[in-house]
Each structure stands twice: as structure tokens, then as C-alpha cells.
Design a protein around this motif. Structure first.
Motif, PDB file in Angstrom:
ATOM      1  N   ASP A  12       0.823  -1.212   0.000  1.00 33.68           N
ATOM      2  CA  ASP A  12       0.000   0.000   0.000  1.00 33.68           C
ATOM      3  C   ASP A  12       0.856   1.261   0.000  1.00 33.68           C
ATOM      4  O   ASP A  12       0.383   2.329  -0.385  1.00 33.68           O
ATOM      5  CB  ASP A  12      -0.925   0.021   1.219  1.00 33.68           C
ATOM      6  N   HIS A  13       2.092   1.149   0.448  1.00 35.69           N
ATOM      7  CA  HIS A  13       2.983   2.304   0.493  1.00 35.69           C
ATOM      8  C   HIS A  13       3.759   2.480  -0.815  1.00 35.69           C
ATOM      9  O   HIS A  13       3.838   3.582  -1.351  1.00 35.69           O
ATOM     10  CB  HIS A  13       3.984   2.171   1.640  1.00 35.69           C
ATOM     11  N   ILE A  14       4.335   1.391  -1.298  1.00 37.57           N
ATOM     12  CA  ILE A  14       5.274   1.513  -2.412  1.00 37.57           C
ATOM     13  C   ILE A  14       5.052   0.460  -3.484  1.00 37.57           C
ATOM     14  O   ILE A  14       5.140   0.753  -4.662  1.00 37.57           O
ATOM     15  CB  ILE A  14       6.737   1.471  -1.904  1.00 37.57           C
ATOM     16  N   GLY A  15       4.759  -0.767  -3.123  1.00 38.98           N
ATOM     17  CA  GLY A  15       4.577  -1.823  -4.113  1.00 38.98           C
ATOM     18  C   GLY A  15       4.868  -3.184  -3.525  1.00 38.98           C
ATOM     19  O   GLY A  15       5.266  -3.322  -2.365  1.00 38.98           O
ATOM     20  N   ASP A  16       4.679  -4.200  -4.335  1.00 40.40           N
ATOM     21  CA  ASP A  16       4.892  -5.577  -3.910  1.00 40.40           C
ATOM     22  C   ASP A  16       6.327  -5.783  -3.407  1.00 40.40           C
ATOM     23  O   ASP A  16       7.283  -5.256  -3.981  1.00 40.40           O
ATOM     24  CB  ASP A  16       4.616  -6.509  -5.095  1.00 40.40           C
ATOM     25  N   ALA A  17       6.447  -6.552  -2.320  1.00 43.29           N
ATOM     26  CA  ALA A  17       7.766  -6.754  -1.709  1.00 43.29           C
ATOM     27  C   ALA A  17       8.742  -7.428  -2.672  1.00 43.29           C
ATOM     28  O   ALA A  17       9.939  -7.101  -2.689  1.00 43.29           O
ATOM     29  CB  ALA A  17       7.621  -7.583  -0.430  1.00 43.29           C
ATOM     30  N   ASN A  18       8.260  -8.376  -3.478  1.00 40.41           N
ATOM     31  CA  ASN A  18       9.147  -9.034  -4.440  1.00 40.41           C
ATOM     32  C   ASN A  18       9.642  -8.053  -5.494  1.00 40.41           C
ATOM     33  O   ASN A  18      10.812  -8.098  -5.899  1.00 40.41           O
ATOM     34  CB  ASN A  18       8.424 -10.203  -5.108  1.00 40.41           C
ATOM     35  N   TRP A  19       8.746  -7.161  -5.933  1.00 38.40           N
ATOM     36  CA  TRP A  19       9.147  -6.126  -6.894  1.00 38.40           C
ATOM     37  C   TRP A  19      10.211  -5.212  -6.283  1.00 38.40           C
ATOM     38  O   TRP A  19      11.210  -4.899  -6.938  1.00 38.40           O
ATOM     39  CB  TRP A  19       7.927  -5.311  -7.306  1.00 38.40           C
ATOM     40  N   ALA A  49      13.518  -6.927  -6.145  1.00 38.56           N
ATOM     41  CA  ALA A  49      14.109  -6.994  -7.479  1.00 38.56           C
ATOM     42  C   ALA A  49      14.717  -5.647  -7.862  1.00 38.56           C
ATOM     43  O   ALA A  49      15.800  -5.586  -8.461  1.00 38.56           O
ATOM     44  CB  ALA A  49      13.058  -7.427  -8.496  1.00 38.56           C
ATOM     45  N   CYS A  50      14.016  -4.569  -7.514  1.00 40.06           N
ATOM     46  CA  CYS A  50      14.569  -3.236  -7.765  1.00 40.06           C
ATOM     47  C   CYS A  50      15.843  -3.012  -6.966  1.00 40.06           C
ATOM     48  O   CYS A  50      16.821  -2.433  -7.469  1.00 40.06           O
ATOM     49  CB  CYS A  50      13.539  -2.156  -7.413  1.00 40.06           C
ATOM     50  N   ASP A  51      15.842  -3.465  -5.726  1.00 37.06           N
ATOM     51  CA  ASP A  51      17.004  -3.266  -4.860  1.00 37.06           C
ATOM     52  C   ASP A  51      18.235  -3.956  -5.436  1.00 37.06           C
ATOM     53  O   ASP A  51      19.359  -3.452  -5.311  1.00 37.06           O
ATOM     54  CB  ASP A  51      16.700  -3.790  -3.457  1.00 37.06           C
ATOM     55  N   GLY A  97      13.835  -4.504 -17.063  1.00 29.25           N
ATOM     56  CA  GLY A  97      12.446  -4.935 -17.231  1.00 29.25           C
ATOM     57  C   GLY A  97      11.526  -4.610 -16.078  1.00 29.25           C
ATOM     58  O   GLY A  97      10.357  -4.991 -16.107  1.00 29.25           O
ATOM     59  N   LEU A  98      12.019  -3.895 -15.072  1.00 31.04           N
ATOM     60  CA  LEU A  98      11.196  -3.558 -13.912  1.00 31.04           C
ATOM     61  C   LEU A  98      10.511  -2.224 -14.144  1.00 31.04           C
ATOM     62  O   LEU A  98      11.127  -1.270 -14.608  1.00 31.04           O
ATOM     63  CB  LEU A  98      12.063  -3.486 -12.647  1.00 31.04           C
ATOM     64  N   ASP A  99       9.215  -2.146 -13.788  1.00 36.87           N
ATOM     65  CA  ASP A  99       8.495  -0.893 -13.956  1.00 36.87           C
ATOM     66  C   ASP A  99       8.521  -0.082 -12.656  1.00 36.87           C
ATOM     67  O   ASP A  99       8.973  -0.550 -11.617  1.00 36.87           O
ATOM     68  CB  ASP A  99       7.049  -1.135 -14.409  1.00 36.87           C
TER      69      ASP A  99
END
Length: 268
Positions: A179-186, A189-191, A224-226
Motif C-alpha cells: 500500500d505504500h510503495i509496491g509488492d515486496a518481491n518487486w 528486485a529493484c534493490d 524490465g522492472l516498472d
């Protein structure tokens, strides 16, 4: 109280006329009678709107018969959220228009200028942090001297989303990370791509063309990450907060100075 602009009657007119029509004719009716979607104001926006309509069509039958009740609920939630945001940023929420509409069940609220656009199909639980997020944008625009338009520097996009995501974290500690930023897996992956994203953003921080902004909103060509601008904003604002800075202070940095502010925290 915001000015209300309710687009749900337009949607209901379109929906009634489109019953039994093939997808292409349904799209023509959508353009004629409704023509509103949470898509970027770029040439590809209409194709995305068509995709949202086609994917959501079968779900519209489940909408409440009386959408005015959902509109009233969002009005009440917006007023509560505004009071909390004003305390956090030590500044009033500027006059704005609350636009209520039927979206594509993608839960994509947004701010355009002085309008805050909220989809009525969004649940009350989800709408609470989302309204905080979008109202933060309105306050931040006013304090930083932004006009709130789509066209802004990449640095402004990153800071705007960073402040908004951290504001929801502070004001809605009960809400989940998604709800704050996005899915934890996403986010993980960004990290893993954090250094690459920072280096890729660094020379582009002052750019405001569609290609640059979409590079960090749509799937990034290198990984490939949005929504990578959101991840960058989340990390950077978290670092500033850990150093003792406040959201109220950061929101008052002039928009023209944001490329320099962001560059100071990105890897060379």
C-alpha cells in the motif's frame, strides 16, 4: 472541502450503450461518451486506455448499482486524509478538484494539475493510503513551486514519489508495504538493480522529455522492472529521513533544485 467532479454518470451512460456490442464498437462508444482513463498524456496513452477497457469489461458487471454512495465515501475519506497531511507537512492542502471515475480495476489514482482523480472501484481500505499519497503530491507541488503537470524533471518525479510513499508509511503504519510503495518481491528486485538504476538516472535527472520519464515508469530497458522512479524515491527519501530531515522540509525544496538534491545521493 474539494470541488467534486463526478464522471461516474458518463461511465454509466457508456456502459448502458455498450451492452452487447463487439469490442471495436464498444471502444468507439467509450471514446464518444466517457473517454477517461488513468493513462499518461503521451501518444501511446489511448492504446493503453483501450487495453484497460478490454481487460476490465467483464468485471464491470460487479460494480455497485449506486455509484453515488462510493463517490460520497471517497469525499469523506479525502477530507480525513487532508487533515492528516496538513499536520504532517505543516501546510494547508491547496484548493483542488476531486474527480471520481470508474477505472479499469488497476487501482491507479493520480493528480493532474489541481485535480485529484480517484477510481470509485477502489476499496475503502486501499483508498485511505492512496488519498494520502495523492494529497501529498498536491501539497508538495504548492510548496516546491511545481505546476503539477506531467512534464517535470526526472528528479522531480523521483522526489515527488519518494515523499508521497513515505507520507503513507508515516500516516498509515497499519497498511502493508504494497500500500505504500509496491509488492515486496518487486521492491527486492529493484534493490538488486539499485546501483544500476542510480547510475542510469544520474545523467538524466534534469531531463523532462516523455522518453526519460517513461523510462523510469514503464519497464526499464536494462532490467524490465516498472515504476523504478518510485523505488528510487522510496530509498532516497528514507535516507534523508534517517539523517533527521523531515518531509515538511524536503517538500519546500524548490523544484528547480531537485536535480542537485537527488544527484547528491546517487552513485557516480
Amino acid at each position: 472541502m474539494p470541488e467534486l467532479f463526478d464522471l461516474t454518470p458518463r461511465f454509466q451512460t457508456f456502459y448502458a450503450l455498450a451492452q452487447g456490442e463487439p469490442p471495436d464498437e464498444r471502444w468507439v462508444l467509450w471514446q464518444e461518451h466517457y473517454n477517461f482513463a488513468a493513462v499518461p498524456p503521451v501518444p501511446a496513452g489511448q492504446a493503453l486506455a483501450r487495453k484497460l477497457l478490454d481487460e476490465a469489461w467483464a468485471r464491470y458487471v460487479g460494480l455497485p448499482a449506486n455509484l453515488s454512495l462510493e463517490v460520497s465515501r471517497l469525499e469523506s475519506q479525502a477530507n480525513l486524509a487532508a487533515a492528516q497531511v496538513e499536520v504532517l507537512f505543516q501546510a494547508p492542502v491547496p484548493a483542488y478538484r476531486l474527480v471520481t471515475y470508474v477505472g479499469g480495476f488497476e487501482a491507479n489514482a493520480f493528480v493532474a494539475g489541481t485535480s485529484l482523480c480517484m477510481p470509485v472501484e477502489m476499496s475503502a481500505e486501499w483508498a485511505a493510503p492512496v488519498l494520502t499519497h495523492e494529497l501529498t503530491h498536491l501539497v508538495h507541488h504548492q510548496l516546491s513551486g511545481s505546476d503539477g503537470s506531467w512534464t517535470r524533471s526526472l528528479a522531480a518525479l523521483v522526489v515527488q514519489e519518494g515523499l508521497a510513499t513515505r507520507a503513507t508509511q508515516i500516516l498509515h503504519p497499519e497498511a502493508s508495504l504494497s500500500d505504500h510503495i509496491g509488492d515486496a518481491n518487486w521492491l527486492r528486485a529493484c534493490d538488486a538493480q539499485r546501483e544500476m538504476l542510480g547510475q542510469d538516472a544520474l545523467p538524466r535527472l534534469g531531463q523532462s522529455d516523455d522518453g526519460t520519464l517513461l523510462r523510469f515508469i514503464q519497464p526499464h530497458p536494462n532490467c524490465g522492472l516498472d515504476r523504478t522512479a518510485y523505488a528510487l524515491g522510496w530509498w532516497l527519501t528514507g535516507e534523508w529521513l534517517s539523517q533527521g530531515r523531515t518531509l515538511a522540509e524536503l517538500a519546500r525544496v524548490p523544484e528547480a533544485n531537485l536535480p542537485m538534491l537527488v544527484a547528491s545521493r546517487l552513485p557516480a
